[in-house]
Scaffold this active site. Structure first.
Site, PDB file in Angstrom:
ATOM      1  N   THR A   1      43.044  61.359 -19.303  1.00  0.00           N
ATOM      2  CA  THR A   1      42.562  61.805 -20.620  1.00  0.00           C
ATOM      3  C   THR A   1      41.161  61.314 -20.935  1.00  0.00           C
ATOM      4  O   THR A   1      40.370  62.033 -21.545  1.00  0.00           O
ATOM      5  CB  THR A   1      43.535  61.301 -21.722  1.00  0.00           C
ATOM      6  OG1 THR A   1      44.802  61.900 -21.490  1.00  0.00           O
ATOM      7  CG2 THR A   1      43.073  61.672 -23.111  1.00  0.00           C
TER       8      THR A   1
ATOM      9  N   THR B   1      67.421  46.857 -14.334  1.00  0.00           N
ATOM     10  CA  THR B   1      68.020  47.174 -15.638  1.00  0.00           C
ATOM     11  C   THR B   1      67.276  48.310 -16.345  1.00  0.00           C
ATOM     12  O   THR B   1      66.062  48.448 -16.206  1.00  0.00           O
ATOM     13  CB  THR B   1      68.049  45.938 -16.560  1.00  0.00           C
ATOM     14  OG1 THR B   1      68.547  46.347 -17.843  1.00  0.00           O
ATOM     15  CG2 THR B   1      66.676  45.318 -16.758  1.00  0.00           C
ATOM     16  N   GLN B   2      68.031  49.074 -17.117  1.00  0.00           N
ATOM     17  CA  GLN B   2      67.421  50.116 -17.953  1.00  0.00           C
ATOM     18  C   GLN B   2      66.764  49.507 -19.197  1.00  0.00           C
ATOM     19  O   GLN B   2      66.000  50.173 -19.882  1.00  0.00           O
ATOM     20  CB  GLN B   2      68.490  51.117 -18.426  1.00  0.00           C
ATOM     21  CG  GLN B   2      69.095  51.931 -17.310  1.00  0.00           C
ATOM     22  CD  GLN B   2      70.236  52.824 -17.782  1.00  0.00           C
ATOM     23  OE1 GLN B   2      70.627  52.779 -18.938  1.00  0.00           O
ATOM     24  NE2 GLN B   2      70.778  53.616 -16.879  1.00  0.00           N
ATOM     25  N   CYS B   3      67.089  48.246 -19.489  1.00  0.00           N
ATOM     26  CA  CYS B   3      66.514  47.602 -20.680  1.00  0.00           C
ATOM     27  C   CYS B   3      65.014  47.394 -20.477  1.00  0.00           C
ATOM     28  O   CYS B   3      64.561  47.141 -19.364  1.00  0.00           O
ATOM     29  CB  CYS B   3      67.143  46.234 -20.917  1.00  0.00           C
ATOM     30  SG  CYS B   3      68.885  46.315 -21.298  1.00  0.00           S
TER      31      CYS B   3
ATOM     32  N   ASP C   1      44.777  64.883 -13.491  1.00  0.00           N
ATOM     33  CA  ASP C   1      45.716  64.369 -14.482  1.00  0.00           C
ATOM     34  C   ASP C   1      46.616  63.420 -13.695  1.00  0.00           C
ATOM     35  O   ASP C   1      47.065  63.772 -12.591  1.00  0.00           O
ATOM     36  CB  ASP C   1      46.531  65.546 -15.049  1.00  0.00           C
ATOM     37  CG  ASP C   1      47.439  65.126 -16.191  1.00  0.00           C
ATOM     38  OD1 ASP C   1      48.271  64.221 -15.977  1.00  0.00           O
ATOM     39  OD2 ASP C   1      47.331  65.708 -17.269  1.00  0.00           O
ATOM     40  N   SER C   2      46.887  62.252 -14.219  1.00  0.00           N
ATOM     41  CA  SER C   2      47.610  61.276 -13.393  1.00  0.00           C
ATOM     42  C   SER C   2      49.058  61.687 -13.130  1.00  0.00           C
ATOM     43  O   SER C   2      49.744  61.062 -12.320  1.00  0.00           O
ATOM     44  CB  SER C   2      47.539  59.873 -14.000  1.00  0.00           C
ATOM     45  OG  SER C   2      48.451  59.720 -15.048  1.00  0.00           O
ATOM     46  N   SER C   3      49.532  62.757 -13.777  1.00  0.00           N
ATOM     47  CA  SER C   3      50.863  63.269 -13.414  1.00  0.00           C
ATOM     48  C   SER C   3      50.843  63.836 -11.995  1.00  0.00           C
ATOM     49  O   SER C   3      51.904  64.043 -11.398  1.00  0.00           O
ATOM     50  CB  SER C   3      51.300  64.377 -14.370  1.00  0.00           C
ATOM     51  OG  SER C   3      50.824  64.151 -15.643  1.00  0.00           O
TER      52      SER C   3
ATOM     53  N   THR D   1      46.972  57.691 -18.195  1.00  0.00           N
ATOM     54  CA  THR D   1      47.952  56.671 -18.576  1.00  0.00           C
ATOM     55  C   THR D   1      49.358  56.961 -18.039  1.00  0.00           C
ATOM     56  O   THR D   1      50.149  56.045 -17.859  1.00  0.00           O
ATOM     57  CB  THR D   1      48.040  56.553 -20.116  1.00  0.00           C
ATOM     58  OG1 THR D   1      48.364  57.835 -20.653  1.00  0.00           O
ATOM     59  CG2 THR D   1      46.740  56.053 -20.704  1.00  0.00           C
TER      60      THR D   1
ATOM     61  N   THR E   1      54.262  48.561 -18.146  1.00  0.00           N
ATOM     62  CA  THR E   1      54.972  49.819 -18.368  1.00  0.00           C
ATOM     63  C   THR E   1      54.263  50.571 -19.487  1.00  0.00           C
ATOM     64  O   THR E   1      53.791  49.948 -20.442  1.00  0.00           O
ATOM     65  CB  THR E   1      56.428  49.512 -18.800  1.00  0.00           C
ATOM     66  OG1 THR E   1      57.076  48.840 -17.721  1.00  0.00           O
ATOM     67  CG2 THR E   1      57.217  50.763 -19.125  1.00  0.00           C
TER      68      THR E   1
HETATM   69  N1  ASP Z   1      48.298  63.221 -18.824  1.00  0.00           N
HETATM   70  C1  ASP Z   1      47.248  62.225 -18.929  1.00  0.00           C
HETATM   71  C2  ASP Z   1      47.164  61.520 -17.575  1.00  0.00           C
HETATM   72  O1  ASP Z   1      47.978  60.695 -17.287  1.00  0.00           O
HETATM   73  C3  ASP Z   1      47.577  61.258 -20.006  1.00  0.00           C
HETATM   74  C4  ASP Z   1      46.521  60.176 -20.227  1.00  0.00           C
HETATM   75  O2  ASP Z   1      45.603  59.971 -19.487  1.00  0.00           O
HETATM   76  O3  ASP Z   1      46.657  59.465 -21.247  1.00  0.00           O
HETATM   77  O4  ASP Z   1      46.285  61.817 -16.806  1.00  0.00           O
END
Ligand code: ASP
Length: 347
Positions: A18, A282-284, A62-64, A94, A171
């Protein structure tokens, strides 16, 4: 350019995210854009008396879309420039930042210089952007030294808004807040307010300098399985039988618990007996696995699951990729999973 010896040398590695995005004029959706646009929006950076060079992903992503091939590119950029720079700042989306931070912490063995990963929630071109502050603070942290001249940060860390966190303990907590990251089981490495206040007790301190040793092989034959009430034996058995899977991060309830019904531990045991490594996390969001506290956790130990203690999911999955990538024996992998390699788990 004329340089003086005292000027810190920082390498920016722009991967996308972003921070550097602009709106698509037709769809209004944010999409990655080039580095020139990003840096032109941070004129204040010139006020820092540093030498700042850059390397860019082409195209930025995009980091996805981040995957282990991209981690290799980042690690290679650091390895090739390791001696020439005092610190590295990775600009990153992010969404998968905590995975990249964890992966790099394992890949960059003997790291003794700062690798500061940052990004932003609002694009750098927006009036209220958090990107400008994050970028400048990350560069300052990458250049900071201790009283003896050693780098202040000697590890992979995430800088976001008011905190510096250990990368493999972090995280993503929020898709809205500027303070988007947290390390739930480890203190912050620094607090950022009027000044940058480092937590020397929490920062890694390298006592013996060794050459940087980069491990490029990350084996992706791993997966998460997340427990939920209603998960059936049939579905669990199907998931564990996914072709080619060598390691499973099993996300369990509370202190590392799963159903006490026999089918559950039977499925886990069968997988372990086939050679699958099962790491119990753990999921916590806070705390860790205490495998023998409850009967339900104890049965998982008996079935052959390994306790991940207080490791994050992001560090757990990338640790498995790293260990399988090392081509070491099963018993060696077991041993490494139960200890800290680079501060990712409380020993
Ligand atoms: N979808 C964006 C990414 O991870 C989100 C971000 O950067 O905040 O590239």
């Amino acid at each position: 350019m004329e340089t003086t010896k005292s000027q810190p040398r920082i390498l920016l590695i722009y991967t996308g995210g972003t921070i550097g995005m602009i709106e698509n004029p037709e769809t209004r959706a944010l999409q990655p854009f080039d580095f020139t646009h990003l840096i032109d929006n941070v004129p204040k950076i010139k006020k820092l008396d540093y030498i700042i060079d850059n390397i860019q992903f082409n195209p930025p992503i995009d980091s996805s879309d981040m995957n282990p091939e991209h981690w290799k590119q980042i690690a290679k950029a650091i390895e090739e420039n390791y001696d020439r720079y005092d610190g590295f700042v990775v600009l990153h989306g992010t969404d998968t930042m905590a995975y990249t931070a964890s992966a790099l912490s394992f890949m960059l063995e003997n790291l003794a210089k700062p690798v500061i990963i940052t990004g932003s929630q609002l694009p750098i071109g927006e009036v209220r952007t958090d990107g400008e502050e994050n970028l400048i603070t990350a560069v300052q942290i990458a250049a900071a030294t201790r009283d003896n001249g050693d780098p202040m940060v000697q590890e992979v860390a995430i800088l976001f808004e008011n905190y510096l966190w250990r990368g493999n303990r972090s995280t993503k907590l929020s898709s809205d807040n500027f303070n988007a990251f947290k390390s739930n089981n480890y203190p912050s490495l620094a607090k950022i307010g009027l000044g940058i206040h480092y937590n020397l007790d929490a920062l890694r301190c390298v006592t013996e300098t060794r050459p940087l040793n980069v491990h490029y092989d990350m084996d992706t034959s791993v997966m998460f399985i997340d427990l939920f009430p209603g998960l059936s034996a049939q579905t669990l058995r199907y998931l564990f039988a996914a072709p080619g899977i060598k390691g499973v991060v099993l996300k369990t309830y509370g202190a590392g618990n799963g159903p006490t019904e026999p089918w559950f531990t039977d499925v886990v045991r069968e997988a372990v007996e086939r050679g699958v490594i099962v790491l119990n996390v753990t999921q916590c969001v806070n705390g860790g696995v205490h495998p023998r506290r409850y009967v339900s956790g104890d049965r998982l130990v008996c079935a052959g699951a390994i306790s991940g203690h207080d490791i994050t999911s992001e560090a757990a999955i990338t640790k498995l990729m790293y260990l399988f990538g090392r081509g070491i024996s099963r018993s060696e992998i077991h041993r490494h999973l139960q200890r800290s390699i680079c501060g990712e788990v409380t020993a």
